[in-house]
Design an enzyme around this catalytic site. Structure first.
Site, PDB file in Angstrom:
ATOM      1  N   LYS A  72       1.453   2.418  20.738  1.00  0.00           N
ATOM      2  CA  LYS A  72       0.408   3.422  21.006  1.00  0.00           C
ATOM      3  C   LYS A  72      -0.647   3.419  19.901  1.00  0.00           C
ATOM      4  O   LYS A  72      -1.849   3.441  20.180  1.00  0.00           O
ATOM      5  CB  LYS A  72       1.056   4.800  21.154  1.00  0.00           C
ATOM      6  CG  LYS A  72       0.086   5.916  21.447  1.00  0.00           C
ATOM      7  CD  LYS A  72       0.732   7.022  22.253  1.00  0.00           C
ATOM      8  CE  LYS A  72       1.747   7.822  21.469  1.00  0.00           C
ATOM      9  NZ  LYS A  72       1.118   8.742  20.501  1.00  0.00           N
TER      10      LYS A  72
ATOM     11  N   ARG B 243      -6.330   1.910  18.417  1.00  0.00           N
ATOM     12  CA  ARG B 243      -7.203   1.261  17.432  1.00  0.00           C
ATOM     13  C   ARG B 243      -7.899   0.037  18.010  1.00  0.00           C
ATOM     14  O   ARG B 243      -9.052  -0.259  17.680  1.00  0.00           O
ATOM     15  CB  ARG B 243      -6.383   0.875  16.188  1.00  0.00           C
ATOM     16  CG  ARG B 243      -6.032   2.103  15.317  1.00  0.00           C
ATOM     17  CD  ARG B 243      -4.823   1.814  14.457  1.00  0.00           C
ATOM     18  NE  ARG B 243      -4.519   2.877  13.500  1.00  0.00           N
ATOM     19  CZ  ARG B 243      -3.846   4.004  13.781  1.00  0.00           C
ATOM     20  NH1 ARG B 243      -3.430   4.242  15.026  1.00  0.00           N
ATOM     21  NH2 ARG B 243      -3.603   4.899  12.844  1.00  0.00           N
TER      22      ARG B 243
ATOM     23  N   ARG C   1      -3.626  22.213  17.716  1.00  0.00           N
ATOM     24  CA  ARG C   1      -3.345  21.405  16.519  1.00  0.00           C
ATOM     25  C   ARG C   1      -4.525  21.414  15.540  1.00  0.00           C
ATOM     26  O   ARG C   1      -5.672  21.524  15.934  1.00  0.00           O
ATOM     27  CB  ARG C   1      -2.969  19.978  16.953  1.00  0.00           C
ATOM     28  CG  ARG C   1      -1.707  19.983  17.802  1.00  0.00           C
ATOM     29  CD  ARG C   1      -1.324  18.620  18.286  1.00  0.00           C
ATOM     30  NE  ARG C   1      -0.943  17.744  17.201  1.00  0.00           N
ATOM     31  CZ  ARG C   1      -0.685  16.446  17.335  1.00  0.00           C
ATOM     32  NH1 ARG C   1      -0.776  15.896  18.545  1.00  0.00           N
ATOM     33  NH2 ARG C   1      -0.344  15.713  16.311  1.00  0.00           N
TER      34      ARG C   1
ATOM     35  N   SER D   7      -0.787  11.241   6.278  1.00  0.00           N
ATOM     36  CA  SER D   7      -1.257  11.179   7.660  1.00  0.00           C
ATOM     37  C   SER D   7      -2.105   9.938   7.892  1.00  0.00           C
ATOM     38  O   SER D   7      -3.201   9.804   7.350  1.00  0.00           O
ATOM     39  CB  SER D   7      -2.067  12.426   8.012  1.00  0.00           C
ATOM     40  OG  SER D   7      -2.724  12.207   9.251  1.00  0.00           O
TER      41      SER D   7
ATOM     42  N   GLN E  53      -3.477   9.322  10.642  1.00  0.00           N
ATOM     43  CA  GLN E  53      -4.644   9.716  11.448  1.00  0.00           C
ATOM     44  C   GLN E  53      -5.795  10.113  10.537  1.00  0.00           C
ATOM     45  O   GLN E  53      -6.944   9.733  10.778  1.00  0.00           O
ATOM     46  CB  GLN E  53      -4.274  10.869  12.374  1.00  0.00           C
ATOM     47  CG  GLN E  53      -3.270  10.464  13.454  1.00  0.00           C
ATOM     48  CD  GLN E  53      -2.810  11.629  14.305  1.00  0.00           C
ATOM     49  OE1 GLN E  53      -3.252  12.757  14.121  1.00  0.00           O
ATOM     50  NE2 GLN E  53      -1.927  11.355  15.247  1.00  0.00           N
TER      51      GLN E  53
ATOM     52  N   ASP F  83       7.701   9.839  13.889  1.00  0.00           N
ATOM     53  CA  ASP F  83       7.799  10.182  15.312  1.00  0.00           C
ATOM     54  C   ASP F  83       9.228  10.054  15.851  1.00  0.00           C
ATOM     55  O   ASP F  83       9.470  10.358  17.027  1.00  0.00           O
ATOM     56  CB  ASP F  83       6.866   9.288  16.131  1.00  0.00           C
ATOM     57  CG  ASP F  83       5.398   9.602  15.850  1.00  0.00           C
ATOM     58  OD1 ASP F  83       5.105  10.750  15.447  1.00  0.00           O
ATOM     59  OD2 ASP F  83       4.556   8.706  16.012  1.00  0.00           O
TER      60      ASP F  83
ATOM     61  N   LYS G 153       2.950  18.468  15.139  1.00  0.00           N
ATOM     62  CA  LYS G 153       2.863  17.379  16.125  1.00  0.00           C
ATOM     63  C   LYS G 153       2.545  17.970  17.511  1.00  0.00           C
ATOM     64  O   LYS G 153       2.088  19.094  17.607  1.00  0.00           O
ATOM     65  CB  LYS G 153       4.165  16.572  16.127  1.00  0.00           C
ATOM     66  CG  LYS G 153       4.439  15.859  14.807  1.00  0.00           C
ATOM     67  CD  LYS G 153       3.425  14.780  14.548  1.00  0.00           C
ATOM     68  CE  LYS G 153       3.665  14.102  13.214  1.00  0.00           C
ATOM     69  NZ  LYS G 153       2.550  13.223  12.839  1.00  0.00           N
TER      70      LYS G 153
ATOM     71  N   ARG H  16       8.093  13.287  23.276  1.00  0.00           N
ATOM     72  CA  ARG H  16       9.276  12.845  22.522  1.00  0.00           C
ATOM     73  C   ARG H  16      10.409  13.870  22.574  1.00  0.00           C
ATOM     74  O   ARG H  16      11.585  13.509  22.477  1.00  0.00           O
ATOM     75  CB  ARG H  16       8.903  12.506  21.087  1.00  0.00           C
ATOM     76  CG  ARG H  16       7.871  11.383  21.003  1.00  0.00           C
ATOM     77  CD  ARG H  16       7.824  10.736  19.642  1.00  0.00           C
ATOM     78  NE  ARG H  16       6.511  10.150  19.384  1.00  0.00           N
ATOM     79  CZ  ARG H  16       6.087   8.988  19.878  1.00  0.00           C
ATOM     80  NH1 ARG H  16       6.879   8.267  20.638  1.00  0.00           N
ATOM     81  NH2 ARG H  16       4.877   8.538  19.600  1.00  0.00           N
TER      82      ARG H  16
HETATM   83  C1  S3P Z   1      -0.343   8.120  14.269  1.00  0.00           C
HETATM   84  C2  S3P Z   1      -0.030   8.787  13.110  1.00  0.00           C
HETATM   85  C3  S3P Z   1       1.003   9.822  13.018  1.00  0.00           C
HETATM   86  C4  S3P Z   1       1.945   9.797  14.227  1.00  0.00           C
HETATM   87  C5  S3P Z   1       1.196   9.653  15.523  1.00  0.00           C
HETATM   88  C6  S3P Z   1       0.394   8.374  15.521  1.00  0.00           C
HETATM   89  C7  S3P Z   1      -1.417   7.109  14.248  1.00  0.00           C
HETATM   90  O1  S3P Z   1       0.389  11.086  12.970  1.00  0.00           O
HETATM   91  O2  S3P Z   1       2.739  10.964  14.255  1.00  0.00           O
HETATM   92  O3  S3P Z   1       2.078   9.642  16.612  1.00  0.00           O
HETATM   93  O4  S3P Z   1      -1.527   6.328  15.203  1.00  0.00           O
HETATM   94  O5  S3P Z   1      -2.172   7.075  13.264  1.00  0.00           O
HETATM   95  P1  S3P Z   1      -0.099  11.746  11.580  1.00  0.00           P
HETATM   96  O6  S3P Z   1      -1.249  10.996  11.057  1.00  0.00           O
HETATM   97  O7  S3P Z   1      -0.470  13.159  11.964  1.00  0.00           O
HETATM   98  O8  S3P Z   1       1.113  11.688  10.687  1.00  0.00           O
END
Ligand code: S3P
Length: 445
Positions: A28, A33, A129, A174, A176, A326, A353, A400
């Site tokens: 995913k 990306r 969130r 993180s 993200q 995750d 999450k 999940r």
């Molecule tokens: C992800 C980063 C994680 C993960 C999410 C996917 C990503 O989140 O929990 O399922 O693809 O960068 P966080 O950046 O909030 O830790």
């Protein structure tokens, strides 16, 4: 897709041995990306093995709204005609990222240094969130964000017309947030630096390099220092998406729990920023062998051979948390069937999450007759020889949580029902046929 369709209740009951080959879908994180970097490149990007889960489909339609041409040619086979760094067009509609925190946060980063405005929203889970964790660093580039109280969606982001580069130390582990800052840095002149005290998944760094950006990573006393040179010309690439270790974790753990199981899960990413669950399972005594290790699409992959066997509870090293963030829901379910106690600490990020996953797992496990203890940043699960089950558990719009309890229902004395399994389609649309194909007794009720 902020509209949430009808709930799909599903029940799992005691299952015979799981056997066969489990071909889980594409990763995913890498799928999001690939679409975003394809859209920011000049020329064509061809993606094979793209995850066609709703989260990724929502990112594909967002990239179209920003001006890229995104086309599906066959299952998992997509192309993106990019617009180049700084080439995004202003969307003429609200960008709906559905259930996906990754989608919305990465796209906000990707548009934040372009002179345009976009409004973002999502489903009932995503609008709860926190977005401040990305809009705070994006403000340093000169972008502005106007959202609901607490930095929640819906939110309008006004991109910086004259962005400046940024040096930013991540306040929480993180990927993200890291990725949002790096994607914003693409259209800022000069060097954008992200310091990450605790390493998180590094797909953005790997792929930025693959698409032609100048990016260096230095391990220092402060942590990983990532330096990106802005305004590169990214060029379209071929991306082969490896299978998702976070999805693989479900059939792997199910096979470890269901007596006499023996399955193969081929082609799963073994990226060291993602493989914490497999190391943890081995620490618990799992018969889990990585066969045929190789490289595919710039990522290490292996075929996972999994055989049932007794597991023991452990204290999961907290420093491993980011590399298996995750996987705690399915690990908590598995821990309920292990001998002894499993302590999962350093996991407070789970509270923000798709649901508060510490609370969702704790309440669901208690409903199934399992003893748990919870603190703000930890969950302790007391394993038992036979989990009673016999409960209906809330999935809380969290794929999940739904999958974790369906796996536990395959070994509990009485069936476990999940009130709504529809969120599984966000990340693992073939979960139901794949698991039933292995011998799992799960069905819609
Ligand atoms: C992800 C980063 C994680 C993960 C999410 C996917 C990503 O989140 O929990 O399922 O693809 O960068 P966080 O950046 O909030 O830790």
């Amino acid at each position: 897709m902020s509209g949430h369709g009808p709930a799909i209740p599903m029940t799992a009951r005691k299952s015979g041995p799981l056997a066969g080959v489990a071909e889980v879908p594409g990763d995913k994180s890498i799928s999001h990306r690939a679409l975003i970097l394809g859209a920011l490149s000049v020329g064509e990007t061809r993606i094979t093995g793209l995850l066609e889960g709703q989260d990724v489909l929502d990112t594909a339609s967002a990239m179209r709204a920003f001006g890229a041409e995104v086309t599906q040619h066959g299952p998992g086979d997509w192309t993106v005609q990019g617009v180049g760094v700084g080439g995004f067009a202003e969307p003429d509609r609200v960008i709906d990222c559905g259930n996906s925190g990754t989608g919305v946060r990465l796209i906000m980063g990707a548009m934040a240094t372009t002179d345009l405005t976009a409004t973002f929203t999502g489903d009932a889970s995503l609008v709860k969130r926190p977005m401040g964790r990305v809009t705070d660093p994006l403000a340093l580039f000169g972008a502005r964000a106007y959202g609901r109280e607490g930095g929640r969606l819906p939110m309008t982001v006004v991109g910086a017309a004259q962005p400046v580069p940024v040096r930013y130390t991540l306040p929480m582990p993180s990927a993200q947030v890291k990725s949002a800052v790096l994607l914003a840095g693409l259209n800022a002149p000069g060097q954008t630096v992200v310091v990450e005290p605790e390493p998180t998944r590094d797909h953005t760094e790997r792929m930025l390099r693959g698409f032609g950006a100048e990016l260096t990573v230095d391990d220092t006393d402060e942590g990983r220092v990532i330096t990106l040179t802005g305004q590169p010309e990214l060029t379209g690439q071929s991306v082969a998406v490896p299978r998702d270790p976070s999805s693989a974790a479900f059939p792997v753990c199910a096979a470890l729990m269901v007596q006499d199981s023996n399955i193969l899960v081929p082609g799963v990413s073994q990226n060291p920023t993602r493989n914490g669950i497999f190391l943890t399972l081995q620490d618990m005594g799992a018969d889990l062998v990585m066969e045929n290790p190789r490289e595919e699409g710039g990522e290490p992959v292996a075929d996972l051979r999994v055989r049932f066997g007794p597991l023991k509870g452990i204290a999961v090293p907290p420093e491993r948390a980011a590399s298996m963030i995750d996987e705690y829901p399915i690990l908590a379910a598995l821990a309920a069937t292990a001998e002894g106690v499993t302590v999962m600490a350093g996991i407070k990020e789970l509270r923000v999450k798709e649901s508060d996953r510490i609370d969702a797992m704790a309440r669901g496990l208690e409903a199934c007759g399992v003893r748990v203890e919870e603190t703000e940043d930890s969950l302790t699960v007391y394993g038992m020889a036979q989990v009673p089950g016999g409960a209906t558990v809330e999935s809380r719009l969290d794929h999940r949580i739904a999958m974790a309890f369906l796996c536990l229902g395959m070994v509990s004395r009485d069936p476990i029902t999940v009130d709504d399994a529809s969120p599984i389609a966000t990340s693992f649309p073939v979960f139901e046929p794949l698991m039933t194909g292995l011998g799992a007794r799960i069905e819609r009720v």
